[in-house]
Design a protein around this motif. Structure first.
Motif, PDB file in Angstrom:
ATOM      1  N   LEU B 182      32.165  39.211  43.891  1.00  0.00           N
ATOM      2  CA  LEU B 182      32.490  39.968  42.678  1.00  0.00           C
ATOM      3  C   LEU B 182      33.984  40.256  42.577  1.00  0.00           C
ATOM      4  O   LEU B 182      34.571  40.256  41.504  1.00  0.00           O
ATOM      5  CB  LEU B 182      31.731  41.292  42.666  1.00  0.00           C
ATOM      6  N   SER B 315      49.606  51.870  29.225  1.00  0.00           N
ATOM      7  CA  SER B 315      49.089  53.229  29.306  1.00  0.00           C
ATOM      8  C   SER B 315      50.032  54.032  30.167  1.00  0.00           C
ATOM      9  O   SER B 315      50.126  53.840  31.373  1.00  0.00           O
ATOM     10  CB  SER B 315      47.680  53.221  29.945  1.00  0.00           C
ATOM     11  N   ALA B 318      48.413  55.647  33.248  1.00  0.00           N
ATOM     12  CA  ALA B 318      48.119  54.742  34.363  1.00  0.00           C
ATOM     13  C   ALA B 318      49.407  54.376  35.092  1.00  0.00           C
ATOM     14  O   ALA B 318      49.424  54.253  36.322  1.00  0.00           O
ATOM     15  CB  ALA B 318      47.399  53.494  33.862  1.00  0.00           C
ATOM     16  N   GLN B 365      51.355  49.122  21.232  1.00  0.00           N
ATOM     17  CA  GLN B 365      51.890  48.254  20.181  1.00  0.00           C
ATOM     18  C   GLN B 365      52.291  46.881  20.707  1.00  0.00           C
ATOM     19  O   GLN B 365      52.061  45.869  20.067  1.00  0.00           O
ATOM     20  CB  GLN B 365      53.134  48.901  19.560  1.00  0.00           C
ATOM     21  N   VAL B 392      49.129  46.672  34.439  1.00  0.00           N
ATOM     22  CA  VAL B 392      47.872  47.308  34.035  1.00  0.00           C
ATOM     23  C   VAL B 392      47.251  46.516  32.899  1.00  0.00           C
ATOM     24  O   VAL B 392      47.942  46.150  31.946  1.00  0.00           O
ATOM     25  CB  VAL B 392      48.143  48.746  33.540  1.00  0.00           C
ATOM     26  N   THR B 393      45.952  46.247  32.997  1.00  0.00           N
ATOM     27  CA  THR B 393      45.299  45.584  31.876  1.00  0.00           C
ATOM     28  C   THR B 393      43.844  46.028  31.765  1.00  0.00           C
ATOM     29  O   THR B 393      43.345  46.781  32.589  1.00  0.00           O
ATOM     30  CB  THR B 393      45.399  44.051  31.989  1.00  0.00           C
ATOM     31  N   TRP B 394      43.201  45.577  30.706  1.00  0.00           N
ATOM     32  CA  TRP B 394      41.790  45.829  30.458  1.00  0.00           C
ATOM     33  C   TRP B 394      41.025  44.555  30.803  1.00  0.00           C
ATOM     34  O   TRP B 394      41.539  43.455  30.576  1.00  0.00           O
ATOM     35  CB  TRP B 394      41.563  46.139  28.980  1.00  0.00           C
ATOM     36  N   ARG B 396      39.081  42.692  29.406  1.00  0.00           N
ATOM     37  CA  ARG B 396      38.503  41.916  28.312  1.00  0.00           C
ATOM     38  C   ARG B 396      39.414  40.727  28.041  1.00  0.00           C
ATOM     39  O   ARG B 396      40.635  40.846  28.033  1.00  0.00           O
ATOM     40  CB  ARG B 396      38.282  42.770  27.060  1.00  0.00           C
ATOM     41  N   LEU B 418      46.082  46.074  37.988  1.00  0.00           N
ATOM     42  CA  LEU B 418      45.115  47.164  37.832  1.00  0.00           C
ATOM     43  C   LEU B 418      44.307  46.874  36.581  1.00  0.00           C
ATOM     44  O   LEU B 418      44.858  46.758  35.484  1.00  0.00           O
ATOM     45  CB  LEU B 418      45.844  48.502  37.673  1.00  0.00           C
ATOM     46  N   SER B 419      43.004  46.705  36.768  1.00  0.00           N
ATOM     47  CA  SER B 419      42.162  46.390  35.621  1.00  0.00           C
ATOM     48  C   SER B 419      40.983  47.360  35.575  1.00  0.00           C
ATOM     49  O   SER B 419      40.622  47.968  36.582  1.00  0.00           O
ATOM     50  CB  SER B 419      41.655  44.950  35.740  1.00  0.00           C
ATOM     51  N   THR B 420      40.392  47.507  34.411  1.00  0.00           N
ATOM     52  CA  THR B 420      39.233  48.399  34.308  1.00  0.00           C
ATOM     53  C   THR B 420      38.059  47.876  35.125  1.00  0.00           C
ATOM     54  O   THR B 420      37.196  48.641  35.538  1.00  0.00           O
ATOM     55  CB  THR B 420      38.792  48.543  32.846  1.00  0.00           C
ATOM     56  N   ALA B 421      38.019  46.563  35.362  1.00  0.00           N
ATOM     57  CA  ALA B 421      36.923  45.967  36.135  1.00  0.00           C
ATOM     58  C   ALA B 421      37.363  44.587  36.599  1.00  0.00           C
ATOM     59  O   ALA B 421      38.386  44.062  36.163  1.00  0.00           O
ATOM     60  CB  ALA B 421      35.660  45.867  35.292  1.00  0.00           C
ATOM     61  N   THR B 435      40.781  48.053  40.844  1.00  0.00           N
ATOM     62  CA  THR B 435      40.212  48.907  39.807  1.00  0.00           C
ATOM     63  C   THR B 435      40.679  50.351  39.921  1.00  0.00           C
ATOM     64  O   THR B 435      40.186  51.218  39.222  1.00  0.00           O
ATOM     65  CB  THR B 435      38.671  48.871  39.871  1.00  0.00           C
ATOM     66  N   ASP B 436      41.645  50.593  40.791  1.00  0.00           N
ATOM     67  CA  ASP B 436      42.163  51.948  40.951  1.00  0.00           C
ATOM     68  C   ASP B 436      43.621  51.861  41.384  1.00  0.00           C
ATOM     69  O   ASP B 436      43.977  51.027  42.215  1.00  0.00           O
ATOM     70  CB  ASP B 436      41.340  52.695  42.025  1.00  0.00           C
ATOM     71  N   PRO B 437      44.470  52.740  40.836  1.00  0.00           N
ATOM     72  CA  PRO B 437      45.897  52.682  41.188  1.00  0.00           C
ATOM     73  C   PRO B 437      46.141  52.779  42.689  1.00  0.00           C
ATOM     74  O   PRO B 437      46.971  52.055  43.239  1.00  0.00           O
ATOM     75  CB  PRO B 437      46.483  53.888  40.449  1.00  0.00           C
TER      76      PRO B 437
END
Lengths: 696, 696
Positions: B182, B315, B318, B365, B392-394, B396, B418-421, B435-437
């Motif tokens: 994973l 962010s 973050a 932006q 940092v990113t998401w 998706r 660093l990503s949300t998942a 997934t965590d700073p």
């Protein structure tokens, strides 16, 4: 009737909404926010647009003034220069509150700062409440208010639940909302406060703690602007049994700089904030994921009756790690009674090579036999030997995970599942899931601490005006750093035990005073010009008998005359020598955010080497202080073989309480430093004292 | 020809395989393991079955003896009672090694323990190497050997890569393999060693560290059975620039009990293991996820040129958290030079309300403008002001993440996202994702430490037989706890500075000795019956002048005669008083796993209160000891204002080296305790010494 509700209620739980800056362009922020508002809110959402007559299918009004009624909430996403006038218009129209998404205020330099000050002014003068500017907006999922762009319109709306998140940073809020959805955390509220021209994090928390649908409060802060409101919120949260969890950014110098630049806020001392949180029962999450992990364990509202955890696993190694982390988190992993073990083993496959002692290691064979697994799991959950349950599983659907869901719903014990990953099944069912042993046990331990908490900050204190007046008479009007002798006089008024001593002005007087003081004495020159006595030879130690005292007196004054010829000598202190087993240092400092804080730590030579201190905000009582001392140096200061005895601990705690009262009673005292506070034979004794007062 | 390879090579990199206990039933372990072997291995895999002629489509042999050739590897999953005979048969056949999956050995009680002892015996006598029993088997993905049931046959095979995992616990291995997939960690090897009847974790690591396809070694251990092999592996890993990362279970009492029950192994001291790892450059992961996180940052083989990290985020919050964690991990987040900032801002949207200082806060932006985002990202990655990049990113898919992949592949700087998942895209591309700073920065900091490491454990020591002989003459044959005076004599032979002192037998002798010693002296009664002198009044301090010494001598002996009438007095030590600014305690203990360990920490009264100590395994040199002292109390012991000066630190380090030599030279010394080691004026001085020797 709408207008009769308090403005903050109208702002956060609106019955009607307008948006200034609503856009037909879906990629613009004004388009995203309006689409989110429109898709979620059951009541009226009016677009305001200077030219377009229809915005996203709804008839637009040209200005706020054209609205048919004073809505509760105005969402504002117009250029920064126009914001202040729009908010003033909203106030004039009778709108309850505004959420200002627009950036370009204090975070953007002096011009923006001036704009923001005007915005604050409008809010103060008209009573309209303002969230932002420079925020991502807010979400109140219970009332369908999506006044934000934290999700795009093609993303699903979060599942409403009992968790509320309040954050200065909007980007972080969006980020964590995304993560929360993955982790199964059900957010009912998210509020980003941005630059906090009016409403701030503490104020929003204070509002939300009273709301019945909110059960858990999470907060991400870079600075706290209203410490009194925050502490009051913590007290209410404790009363209402609602956990409050804080993630604090800007702990390091690097981060403080970053925080100041992007929210234009001053960052307080992280150490003081930690201490305040500890004192008032607020959890401090040490990482972003821990914030979510604690939210997850608290959201189902379960409470623990004790700290005994039972661990069930098919992986011996994972079981050992869970037991490790349990022990390190202060939980216990009791060996199950023989009888219980026998019952568990009777449901396991034969031959059984696992363990039923706890961790209950079922081995992979049991997992492969669904009925056996289910039976053992339910027995484990029902064990009278444990208050909490942790179980290990894999994130693949199957009978084991079905059994876990069913078990979770059948018990009221707190449960934490260690899984290889989040799973949809567990999220739907609300099963608290963790992907690391430490994270699971940290969450369970927090739950135990919360379930077992003492009443937060119940101490009260009424200043004693007579004492304050009497003490003020001891403080000379023209000095800021007081003489040691004055400092000790003042401490004595607050009940702090100080060394026996007398102030004298000649050698014979010193010899006589030494007789009265008794035992070996020290001589110390008192002079406002000599705050550091030893640098100027202004101190003599361990003198016995009148001759030695007289000789040392003369010798000391001669040395001072050479080394500090300009010092005006107010007298010489003849002081009892106080031998000690341990030396503490105790004092008062004033934090720019939280005000006076009483600190205590190891003193003497080691104060520089061991910088750890316990901090308490007055008022607090002796029990609070004893608890704080118990937390120092991993508990060893009070439990170590040569550490503080119970009586010494209590005596030190009384000194802390006294310094707290002094700080509350005497506003002008900016600093107190008792170093050393000598500890021996069941008592403490202030052997030196420095008091600094403000002159303004 | 096969048979000419070393047995462990044949066991772990087989060219042919047989399986005893291969089953046609897919739900049985023997069925799962055989299916895994058959689907992955390109060469011959022979089933052995007493009755079935065909197993899973392959012709079966009735017994090991019937095999047409001596295969390299036999995988064994027959009932426990049959295992020893099967392994003996394998040995007789000339098979290189066996992997024994079967449980029911030492973990199952005395009978199982006896079975396992016989298994060990067979291995020792015949030379066949054995993995297990009670393990999940192993995987060598490079050669297609899936000799395990850690995945079921419907699950995909892991992607081979440079990461090797060695674990006693098989269940944990399966668990972590699942998590590794994973997280995008590419495991090429997984070996579970189970009960370690023959091969153990240290031995497997020693084997794998030499293999060219292995770049990173991860290990999960509950106990280490071959400390010398482990240390040798750590040395080789450092030489070959292959990070070795250890997760240690059984740190708490609770967990130690669990570990002992499920692998039947003795758990050593976690503190000593930590110290050993630190000394020899092995990373100790503090959580399961950290083990994976470090594996992830190391698997692409990148190294850092410095510790400066640049953080890019949309962010702000973050970004602040990342900067926080960077600072706390020992990384720096430098403000970018004006010129660089100007260049970055020129690519940002207008107006730009973020920051280019670092963290580079692009605001949402910029993310919405793919070209701008890409340009800024590439500039940030190329910044000459940073050695490392965190962004940092998401999770998706979209142009931002496309740009991140492209940037990652275009640079050789270490990168942590660093990503949300976790995301498939990043896993495919090998982009290290967190997934965590804190997790991101902990990983980058470990990479920096590894890139900047000192040579591990290069110190050598040759015992001095003459010195050992001379010292042994000082040790009485009938005592185990030596007199303080003897202890100090011995220390002095190793170059440890001790107090000036003389042993006397009467009051006049004491007075004369005091004269020679000079200054104030202490008197201490030397008696084997009085190891705790002060309890018996057997000590006097601070005596000046012959009269005081004589008087104290008589008084002391009179007191001892009353309080300890049976004590045989060997003499009285007249000892120099050694005033000190700080007191250390330094000693030697023998760990049951790692042997002698030299410890140093704060001493005096505080030794009980502050239990922190630096530990080193001899031999080590002064530089090693200085580094260890530098790590004490968060570095404050050497950097604090009143902490150790450079000369004092070096002097204390020399005492540590001396104690290490003593421990290596004198096997019979089980304990040395120098407390206090007094520190003052640039030097150290042993003021008391306790030496305990073994009598057997």
């Amino acid at each position: 009737m709408t207008a009769s509700r308090p403005p903050l209620d109208r702002l956060l739980s609106p019955r009607s909404i307008a948006m200034v800056g609503a856009s037909n362009s879906p990629t613009r922020i004004g388009g995203t926010v309006f689409a989110n508002l429109a898709r979620a809110f059951p009541g009226d959402v009016h677009p305001i647009h200077p030219r377009d007559e229809i915005v996203q299918g709804r008839p637009a009004f040209r200005t706020v003034g054209d609205l048919p009624e004073p809505v509760d909430l105005a969402v504002i996403a117009v250029p920064a220069a126009a914001v202040v006038d729009v908010v003033a218009e909203c106030a004039a129209k009778g709108i309850g509150g505004a959420t200002v998404i627009t950036s370009g205020f204090a975070e953007a330099g002096p011009e923006g700062r001036a704009l923001q000050d005007r915005l604050t002014q409008v809010s103060l003068e008209t009573g309209i409440r303002v969230i932002g500017p420079n925020c991502i907006g807010y979400m109140n999922a219970h009332d369908g208010v999506m006044a934000n762009f934290m999700v795009t319109v093609d993303e699903p709306l979060p599942q409403p639940g009992p968790v509320a998140l309040v954050s200065q940073s909007g980007g972080f809020g969006s980020y964590i909302t995304n993560k929360a959805v993955l982790a199964g955390l059900r957010l009912g509220w998210f509020v980003s406060t941005g630059n906090e021209a009016d409403v701030n994090v503490a104020g929003v928390l204070r509002h939300l703690v009273e709301r019945p649908e909110v059960g858990v409060l999470l907060s991400f802060v870079e600075t706290l602007r209203d410490p009194e409101v925050f502490i009051d919120t913590a007290r209410r949260a404790a009363e209402l049994d609602k956990p409050l969890i804080l993630l604090k950014a800007g702990r390091s110098e690097e981060a403080a700089r970053a925080a100041m630049s992007h929210t234009a806020s001053i960052v307080g001392s992280a150490q003081v904030l930690d201490a305040i949180c500890h004192q008032y029962g607020v959890f401090v999450a040490s990482t972003m994921e821990e914030l979510l992990d604690l939210g997850t364990i608290f959201q189902d509202g379960r409470r623990a009756r004790g700290n005994r955890v039972i661990v069930m696993t098919a992986s011996g190694g994972a079981g050992v790690l869970l037991a490790d982390e349990a022990g390190q988190s202060g939980l216990s992993v009791p060996v199950l009674p023989e009888e219980e073990q026998r019952r568990l083993v009777s449901d396991m496959p034969v031959p059984f090579y696992g363990s039923a002692a706890n961790p209950v290691d079922t081995t992979a064979q049991t997992t492969a036999m669904p009925d056996a697994y289910r039976k053992v799991l339910f027995s484990v959950a029902a064990s009278p030997s444990a208050d909490l349950l942790a179980a290990v599983t894999w994130a693949r659907p199957g009978p084991a995970n079905d059994a876990i869901v069913e078990m979770y719903q059948s018990t009221d014990k707190p449960v934490a599942i260690l899984s290889t990953a989040w799973s949809d099944q567990f999220q739907q069912a609300g099963v608290p899931t963790y992907t690391d042993p430490r994270r699971a046990m940290t969450a369970l331990a927090a739950l135990v601490r919360h379930s077992d908490r003492r009443p937060a900050g119940s101490a009260r204190f009424t200043p004693d005006a007579d004492r304050a007046r009497a003490v003020r008479e001891l403080i000379p009007g023209d000095q800021s750093t007081l003489l040691e002798s004055t400092g000790k006089d003042i401490l004595a008024r607050y009940g702090v035990p100080v060394t026996r001593e007398e102030l004298v002005t000649d050698a014979d007087g010193a010899a006589e005073a030494a007789q009265r003081v008794g035992g070996p004495v020290a001589l110390k020159v008192m002079s406002y010009q000599l705050p550091h006595k030893s640098d100027a030879g202004a101190i003599r130690l361990g003198l016995r008998g009148p001759d030695a005292v007289r000789e040392a007196y003369a010798d000391m004054l001669a040395e001072v005359a050479v080394r500090a010829p300009d010092a005006v000598i107010e007298g010489v202190l003849v002081q009892q020598m106080a031998p000690a087993r341990l030396e503490l240092t105790c004092g008062v400092q004033r934090d720019p955010v939280f005000g006076p804080m009483v600190a205590i730590g190891l003193g003497g030579v080691l104060v520089e080497v061991l910088s750890e201190a316990a901090l308490l905000r007055p008022p607090f009582d002796v029990a609070d202080a004893v608890a704080a001392l118990g937390g120092l140096l991993g508990g060893r200061l009070v439990s170590g073989r040569r550490g503080l005895s119970e009586a010494e601990c209590e005596a030190a705690a009384q000194v802390m309480v006294a310094l707290g009262e002094l700080a509350l009673e005497l506003d002008e005292v900016t600093e107190v430093d008792v170093n050393p506070l000598r500890v021996a034979d069941g008592a403490v004794l202030a052997a030196d004292a420095l008091i600094v007062v403000r002159r303004d």
